[in-house]
Motif scaffolding. Sequence first.
Motif, PDB file in Angstrom:
ATOM      1  N   ASN A   1      -5.292   1.072   0.488  1.00 50.71           N
ATOM      2  CA  ASN A   1      -5.476   1.425  -0.928  1.00 50.71           C
ATOM      3  C   ASN A   1      -6.874   1.951  -1.202  1.00 50.71           C
ATOM      4  OD1 ASN A   1      -2.871   0.761  -1.552  1.00 50.71           O
ATOM      5  ND2 ASN A   1      -3.335  -1.330  -2.197  1.00 50.71           N
TER       6      ASN A   1
ATOM      7  N   LEU B   1      -5.541  -3.606   1.233  1.00 49.75           N
ATOM      8  CA  LEU B   1      -6.887  -3.178   0.820  1.00 49.75           C
ATOM      9  C   LEU B   1      -7.330  -1.973   1.642  1.00 49.75           C
ATOM     10  CD1 LEU B   1      -9.215  -6.310   0.385  1.00 49.75           C
ATOM     11  CD2 LEU B   1      -8.244  -4.796  -1.345  1.00 49.75           C
ATOM     12  N   SER B   2      -7.123  -2.063   2.949  1.00 52.82           N
ATOM     13  CA  SER B   2      -7.595  -1.015   3.854  1.00 52.82           C
ATOM     14  C   SER B   2      -7.030   0.346   3.499  1.00 52.82           C
ATOM     15  CB  SER B   2      -7.211  -1.341   5.301  1.00 52.82           C
ATOM     16  OG  SER B   2      -8.015  -2.383   5.772  1.00 52.82           O
TER      17      SER B   2
ATOM     18  N   HIS C   1       0.853  -1.188   0.000  1.00 55.67           N
ATOM     19  CA  HIS C   1       0.000   0.000   0.000  1.00 55.67           C
ATOM     20  C   HIS C   1       0.895   1.246   0.000  1.00 55.67           C
ATOM     21  CE1 HIS C   1       0.706   1.103   4.190  1.00 55.67           C
ATOM     22  NE2 HIS C   1       0.481  -0.155   4.563  1.00 55.67           N
TER      23      HIS C   1
END
Lengths: 362, 67
Positions: free
Chosen positions: A320, A317-318, A54
């Motif tokens: 990005n 994910l968190s 990220h």
Amino acid sequence: MKKRSWFQDNWLALLTGLIVGAAALLLARLGNPGNMGFCIACFERDIAGALGLHGAEAVQYFRPEIVGIVLGALLAALCFREFRGKGGSSPLLRLILGMLVMIGALVFLGCPLRMVIRIGGGDLNALVGLAGFIVGILVGVVFLKKGFTLGRAYGQSKAEGAAFPALLTLAFLLSVTGLVGLFRSSESGPGSKRALWYVALLAGMAVGFLAQRSRFCMAGGIRNAVMFRDFGLVAAFGMVILTVLVGNLLLGQFGGFAFEGQPVAHSDGLWNFLGMTVVGWGSVLLGGCPLRQLILAGEGNTDSAVTVVGMLLGAALSHNFKLASSADGSAPGGHTAVWAALVILLLISLVCTFAKKKEGTK
Amino acid sequence: MIDARGFSCPQPVLMVQQAVKRDAPKTLTVLVDDQCAVGNIRRFAASQGYQVRVTEQGEEFSLELTK
């Protein structure tokens, strides 16, 4: 057979709680972010950042604590002949559960271990998180009692079991020697706040070694208390809070209990609660909290290694997709993600509880 | 006999708990392949008044519970 006393059975878990609390105080004192002597979720998130998974510049650092915990557990497992390659119990579901646990933890801003450290630091938001965590565990326990299972694991080669600790160590050596500028490293923000690497590594190893011996687990403590009236691990959980609280008082850095102005925390009560509900529920389905997954990965359990990889992906994910909270509050994307995580947890719980029963009755 | 090999905690001890609740057996043999499960089952069985004998067979453990 002479009956063993409660203390004889549980002294090691209590000692682990004491050392974890003391190490957390030490690391925060030596440079780690506030109330973040240890945080498995945050540190794995920092590692994901260091690896470039990220791009959140404030949270990138190859945290030595994580490496230390895995190596400490590996050392303990080798010393006590408990190291064995093992895996194959629904690895993909575990990967997904690991991602969900991380997403929930980053909405709350901490794993269960940091939650208790925050409580000991006077952060009342973490008490709201604890309530959510307990609810999540209770929901998971209902499914466990109805027959939830991720299936059996099977023996794997020693090489398979050793692959994760070996890879982690190799990557860490590359990071710490700085021979190649492979990894990213924060210059400001929580990722730049760090204790000396070898102190962090050693503290992690001590915790990993003890936690392997005592089966220390934040989710397992509450689960065992509810399911089996076994209070050893939950007492260890209390011991961390007590140690951190007393330590903060002695060090003169305890500012009283409050919701506002807490380090790396926010006061969105609902999302603190629901974020930790996801973590509690997911951890019970996985058989252990994020710390326990690291310990098991160090013992050669490749299912747990896959879970840790899932957590790294969840962190990516968190950040990005802007699901993670910050000190300013929770993010709208995080709210959607928490609802989605709860739905996915429900689906996995239902399918792994009831689909298997049908097979069994054929 | 309960074969709990390959299951991770808390499933082995849960399987024992359910068998004890259902049949209250005088003796019960449990197979596991995990030290953590051995400890959990031993503590649970003792709390239910069972004596526990553990035999190590290679990488597996056989627990004999007797009342």
